[in-house]
Design a protein around this motif. Structure first.
Motif, PDB file in Angstrom:
ATOM      1  N   ILE A  60       0.857  -1.180   0.000  1.00 43.54           N
ATOM      2  CA  ILE A  60       0.000   0.000   0.000  1.00 43.54           C
ATOM      3  C   ILE A  60       0.897   1.235   0.000  1.00 43.54           C
ATOM      4  N   GLU A  61       0.660   2.132  -0.953  1.00 41.08           N
ATOM      5  CA  GLU A  61       1.389   3.395  -0.976  1.00 41.08           C
ATOM      6  C   GLU A  61       0.481   4.498  -0.442  1.00 41.08           C
ATOM      7  N   HIS A  62       0.887   5.101   0.659  1.00 42.14           N
ATOM      8  CA  HIS A  62       0.162   6.224   1.269  1.00 42.14           C
ATOM      9  C   HIS A  62       0.625   7.472   0.522  1.00 42.14           C
ATOM     10  N   VAL A  63      -0.267   8.074  -0.272  1.00 37.19           N
ATOM     11  CA  VAL A  63       0.144   9.108  -1.220  1.00 37.19           C
ATOM     12  C   VAL A  63      -0.052  10.536  -0.722  1.00 37.19           C
ATOM     13  N   VAL A  64      -0.489  10.706   0.524  1.00 40.00           N
ATOM     14  CA  VAL A  64      -0.539  12.031   1.139  1.00 40.00           C
ATOM     15  C   VAL A  64       0.513  12.054   2.244  1.00 40.00           C
ATOM     16  N   LYS A  65       0.853  13.236   2.707  1.00 38.10           N
ATOM     17  CA  LYS A  65       1.890  13.352   3.743  1.00 38.10           C
ATOM     18  C   LYS A  65       1.443  12.717   5.046  1.00 38.10           C
ATOM     19  N   PRO A  66       2.271  11.977   5.742  1.00 37.77           N
ATOM     20  CA  PRO A  66       3.612  11.601   5.316  1.00 37.77           C
ATOM     21  C   PRO A  66       3.550  10.436   4.330  1.00 37.77           C
ATOM     22  N   TRP A  67       4.297  10.560   3.210  1.00 41.84           N
ATOM     23  CA  TRP A  67       4.343   9.492   2.223  1.00 41.84           C
ATOM     24  C   TRP A  67       5.031   8.275   2.834  1.00 41.84           C
ATOM     25  N   TYR A  68       4.495   7.107   2.550  1.00 42.38           N
ATOM     26  CA  TYR A  68       5.183   5.853   2.887  1.00 42.38           C
ATOM     27  C   TYR A  68       4.627   4.733   2.035  1.00 42.38           C
ATOM     28  N   ARG A  69       5.397   3.661   1.985  1.00 44.84           N
ATOM     29  CA  ARG A  69       4.962   2.428   1.330  1.00 44.84           C
ATOM     30  C   ARG A  69       4.929   1.368   2.425  1.00 44.84           C
ATOM     31  N   LEU A  70       3.758   0.771   2.608  1.00 42.81           N
ATOM     32  CA  LEU A  70       3.579  -0.286   3.604  1.00 42.81           C
ATOM     33  C   LEU A  70       3.533  -1.622   2.884  1.00 42.81           C
ATOM     34  N   THR A  71       4.429  -2.524   3.281  1.00 47.32           N
ATOM     35  CA  THR A  71       4.433  -3.877   2.740  1.00 47.32           C
ATOM     36  C   THR A  71       4.060  -4.837   3.857  1.00 47.32           C
ATOM     37  N   VAL A  72       2.976  -5.561   3.639  1.00 46.79           N
ATOM     38  CA  VAL A  72       2.509  -6.565   4.604  1.00 46.79           C
ATOM     39  C   VAL A  72       2.708  -7.928   3.957  1.00 46.79           C
ATOM     40  N   THR A  73       3.465  -8.783   4.643  1.00 48.32           N
ATOM     41  CA  THR A  73       3.734 -10.132   4.144  1.00 48.32           C
ATOM     42  C   THR A  73       3.149 -11.139   5.118  1.00 48.32           C
ATOM     43  N   LEU A  74       2.382 -12.089   4.599  1.00 54.88           N
ATOM     44  CA  LEU A  74       1.733 -13.118   5.407  1.00 54.88           C
ATOM     45  C   LEU A  74       2.350 -14.465   5.048  1.00 54.88           C
ATOM     46  N   THR A  75       2.828 -15.184   6.074  1.00 54.11           N
ATOM     47  CA  THR A  75       3.450 -16.490   5.870  1.00 54.11           C
ATOM     48  C   THR A  75       2.764 -17.514   6.751  1.00 54.11           C
ATOM     49  N   ASP A  76       2.320 -18.603   6.140  1.00 57.29           N
ATOM     50  CA  ASP A  76       1.639 -19.670   6.882  1.00 57.29           C
ATOM     51  C   ASP A  76       2.623 -20.352   7.833  1.00 57.29           C
ATOM     52  N   ARG A  77       2.192 -20.487   9.064  1.00 56.89           N
ATOM     53  CA  ARG A  77       2.971 -21.200  10.076  1.00 56.89           C
ATOM     54  C   ARG A  77       2.080 -22.261  10.705  1.00 56.89           C
ATOM     55  N   GLY A  78       1.648 -23.212   9.883  1.00 58.00           N
ATOM     56  CA  GLY A  78       0.841 -24.316  10.380  1.00 58.00           C
ATOM     57  C   GLY A  78      -0.492 -23.889  10.963  1.00 58.00           C
ATOM     58  N   GLY A  79      -1.236 -23.088  10.218  1.00 59.81           N
ATOM     59  CA  GLY A  79      -2.551 -22.626  10.677  1.00 59.81           C
ATOM     60  C   GLY A  79      -2.489 -21.283  11.365  1.00 59.81           C
ATOM     61  N   GLN A  80      -1.300 -20.832  11.704  1.00 59.21           N
ATOM     62  CA  GLN A  80      -1.101 -19.482  12.214  1.00 59.21           C
ATOM     63  C   GLN A  80      -0.455 -18.666  11.104  1.00 59.21           C
ATOM     64  N   THR A  81      -0.347 -17.370  11.313  1.00 60.47           N
ATOM     65  CA  THR A  81       0.228 -16.507  10.297  1.00 60.47           C
ATOM     66  C   THR A  81       1.326 -15.643  10.898  1.00 60.47           C
ATOM     67  N   HIS A  82       2.488 -15.701  10.276  1.00 60.35           N
ATOM     68  CA  HIS A  82       3.542 -14.743  10.608  1.00 60.35           C
ATOM     69  C   HIS A  82       3.284 -13.517   9.730  1.00 60.35           C
ATOM     70  N   LEU A  83       3.049 -12.377  10.365  1.00 61.27           N
ATOM     71  CA  LEU A  83       2.795 -11.133   9.663  1.00 61.27           C
ATOM     72  C   LEU A  83       4.021 -10.239   9.818  1.00 61.27           C
ATOM     73  N   ALA A  84       4.589  -9.822   8.695  1.00 61.18           N
ATOM     74  CA  ALA A  84       5.672  -8.835   8.692  1.00 61.18           C
ATOM     75  C   ALA A  84       5.101  -7.539   8.140  1.00 61.18           C
ATOM     76  N   TRP A  85       5.328  -6.430   8.852  1.00 64.05           N
ATOM     77  CA  TRP A  85       4.739  -5.133   8.545  1.00 64.05           C
ATOM     78  C   TRP A  85       5.901  -4.161   8.414  1.00 64.05           C
ATOM     79  N   VAL A  86       6.185  -3.700   7.193  1.00 68.68           N
ATOM     80  CA  VAL A  86       7.317  -2.802   6.957  1.00 68.68           C
ATOM     81  C   VAL A  86       6.795  -1.518   6.327  1.00 68.68           C
ATOM     82  N   GLN A  87       6.980  -0.422   7.033  1.00 69.14           N
ATOM     83  CA  GLN A  87       6.534   0.891   6.597  1.00 69.14           C
ATOM     84  C   GLN A  87       7.792   1.670   6.187  1.00 69.14           C
TER      85      GLN A  87
END
Length: 148
Positions: free
Chosen positions: A86-113
């Protein structure tokens, strides 16, 4: 990329007790997303929500102090159940990358802004770090059926 390797980034990660499909659904369904997006005490009014590559997301976040914050973003990348950019196009500008990885029925979520410069990231880090944790707390509560 970790925060240590990218001075422009504020990142966090969490293991959620839900499948990647369920976590992804909390992003792609606007009625669910509106319930948990934003720090503790915030609510949202969505004006436009196009969950597709290059789709627009325009909304107002309402703070617990009564202030309203206009937001506009573009969904840059969507990979079902695995990745959302997701690119936030108003101030403050940022790009948020959310990555979801299966961990045996659970989810590892990585959130990088990622902000436009190390200076902006340093200025935003105290606010974003706390706010992002609160956002993920609200997501976790929603997924557990406890509400935001």
């Amino acid at each position: 990329m970790s925060q240590a390797n990218n001075p422009n980034a504020v990142s966090t990660e969490r293991v959620l007790s839900a499948s990647p499909r369920k976590v992804f659904a909390a992003f792609e369904q606007p009625d669910l997303l509106a319930k948990w997006w934003g720090p503790k005490g915030f609510t949202n009014t969505f004006e436009q929500f196009e969950f597709k590559p290059d789709g627009r997301w325009v909304f107002v976040m309402h703070g617990p102090n009564g202030a309203s914050y206009h937001n506009e973003s573009i969904f840059r990348e969507i990979q079902s159940d695995t990745r959302i950019v997701i690119e936030h196009v108003v101030k403050p500008w940022y790009r948020l990358t959310v990555t979801l990885t299966d961990r045996g029925g659970q989810t590892h979520l990585a959130w990088v802004q990622e902000f436009e410069s190390p200076e902006v990231a340093a200025r935003m880090r105290p606010l974003s770090g706390t706010a992002n944790e609160q956002v993920l707390d609200r997501l976790e509560a929603l997924l557990a059926g406890e509400g935001p």
